[in-house]
Each structure stands twice: as structure tokens, then as C-alpha cells.
Scaffold this active site. Structure first.
Site, PDB file in Angstrom:
ATOM      1  N   ILE A  63       2.925  73.616 -41.353  1.00  0.00           N
ATOM      2  CA  ILE A  63       3.850  74.917 -41.772  1.00  0.00           C
ATOM      3  C   ILE A  63       2.678  75.990 -41.521  1.00  0.00           C
ATOM      4  CG2 ILE A  63       2.758  74.546 -44.193  1.00  0.00           C
ATOM      5  CD1 ILE A  63       5.540  75.901 -45.143  1.00  0.00           C
ATOM      6  N   SER A  64       3.225  77.076 -40.774  1.00  0.00           N
ATOM      7  CA  SER A  64       2.425  77.981 -40.210  1.00  0.00           C
ATOM      8  C   SER A  64       2.026  78.820 -41.642  1.00  0.00           C
ATOM      9  CB  SER A  64       3.268  79.116 -39.204  1.00  0.00           C
ATOM     10  OG  SER A  64       3.532  78.396 -38.176  1.00  0.00           O
ATOM     11  N   GLN A  65       0.879  79.632 -41.346  1.00  0.00           N
ATOM     12  CA  GLN A  65       0.516  80.458 -42.546  1.00  0.00           C
ATOM     13  C   GLN A  65       1.606  81.708 -42.806  1.00  0.00           C
ATOM     14  OE1 GLN A  65      -2.938  82.023 -40.315  1.00  0.00           O
ATOM     15  NE2 GLN A  65      -2.690  83.843 -41.508  1.00  0.00           N
TER      16      GLN A  65
END
Length: 213
Positions: A63-65
Site C-alpha cells: 500500500i503506497s505511503q
């Protein structure tokens, strides 16, 4: 699956941090304030969900930052009812943010394991993209083209030609380009054959996988 006042407080802090980092689009910030990111993560990461960090979500994906999600969303210049094609649904967090911004989201995930897991989560949370399927992101989704904008959430060595073809004139394509480190790239379609290109510095993404079958 609880979303508490404590979680809301942590989201408010996260939004303040994103503003400090240069995110100015109020629509993006409101969506991030609204979406319970902790519910998109493995429960072992729940205590860290509102830190500005990426986390593994299984199947070799992340999950991207939050800053990356906010930055990409801001580059799209989302308007209500915009048709957006998302390549790489992953955990579904970015999808949820775009839906909260009022977009009609068409999203494709190559990893069957993630697709199934995220389908269940969307149902539980009442998140309703216009279209969600498992498929090869390199091919885009011609069935519902053209799109107001296209967002690629994985690193690609090249810009897939089908994605360029499926973008409306005046539309925006946001894609991280490169092998080990990616350059965040924005293409704006000027006419049938011409695209204006802008680059926004280095980011790190998992690779965009091509269906070899």
C-alpha cells in the site's frame, strides 16, 4: 472493522503532515481525512496506519505511503464524475480515495489473490468503483475508454501505448516511470498524436507486472 474517534484524530494529524509536505488540493485532503486507511492494512500494521509509510499487503505488493497517494491524486486534478482508470488496485486504498473525491473509478488488478481480498473489503466498506476486475494493466481497459484520467500505481519501464490511446484529449495520465527508482510522470493529451510531458522527481513503487500468458 471499527473506525473510532482516535483513528479520525490520527487522520487529521496525517492531513496536517501532507499539507506541510506541499499537498494543497482540498478535495484530496478531505478524501484522505475520510478514508479509514487502517482497514486496508493487515491488522498487525494497524497501529502504524497513519504514519506516512508504505506497508506490505501480500502477493509481493504494497500500500503506497499516504503522501504518494495524495501526490498522484493531486496531479490528476480530479473533478466530480470524472472517469478515472486505475491500473493496480492493490489494497483498494487509492480507489477509495478517488471514489471519495467523487470520481467514477474503473480499476484493474492483476494479482488474483489481491483482487479477491479487495473485492471483499470493498463490499464490507460500501466502496463502489464503477468497474473492478482482474486483468493486465498494460492493456488498460478499452471497454470503457476514453477516460478523463488514468492513474498507474506501479513502476513501469515504459508508458504502455494502450493507456495513451485510451486517454481523452485534454486528459491526464499519471505514471511512475523507471526500473529500480521511478520518476513520477504526467502526460497531458493535447490532440490525437501529441502529449505534453511533465516530471516530478523520484518515487519508489513495486513493478507493474505484465500478463505473460
Amino acid at each position: 472493522m471499527k473506525d473510532t474517534a482516535k483513528h479520525q484524530g490520527l487522520r487529521n494529524q496525517l492531513v496536517s503532515l501532507l499539507e506541510q509536505k506541499g499537498i494543497t488540493d482540498k478535495n484530496v485532503l478531505e478524501a484522505i481525512k475520510k478514508i479509514p486507511r487502517h482497514l486496508f492494512l493487515n491488522s498487525s500494521f494497524e497501529d502504524y496506519a497513519y504514519q506516512d509509510k508504505a506497508f506490505p499487503i501480500g502477493a509481493g505488493q504494497t500500500i503506497s505511503q499516504p503522501y504518494t497517494v495524495a501526490f498522484q491524486s493531486q496531479l490528476l486534478e480530479v473533478k466530480k464524475e470524472h472517469k478515472i482508470l486505475e491500473i493496480g488496485t492493490g489494497s483498494g486504498y487509492q480507489t477509495a480515495v478517488l471514489c471519495a473525491m467523487g470520481a467514477k473509478v474503473y480499476t484493474v488488478e492483476r494479482q488474483i489473490e489481491l483482487f479477491k481480498k479487495t473485492s471483499v473489503l470493498f463490499r464490507k466498506l460500501g466502496i463502489r468503483p464503477k468497474y473492478f476486475a482482474s486483468g493486465d494493466g498494460y492493456k488498460g481497459l478499452e471497454l470503457h475508454a476514453p477516460y478523463d484520467s488514468i492513474l498507474v500505481t506501479a513502476g513501469a519501464p515504459i508508458i504502455p501505448k494502450p493507456l495513451m490511446a485510451q486517454l481523452k484529449i485534454g486528459g491526464r495520465l499519471v505514471i511512475p516511470l523507471g526500473e529500480d527508482v521511478q520518476i513520477m510522470t504526467l502526460l497531458i493529451r493535447k490532440n490525437e498524436t501529441q502529449f505534453e510531458k511533465h516530471e516530478f522527481g523520484e518515487f519508489r513503487f513495486v513493478p507493474l507486472l505484465e500478463d505473460k500468458n
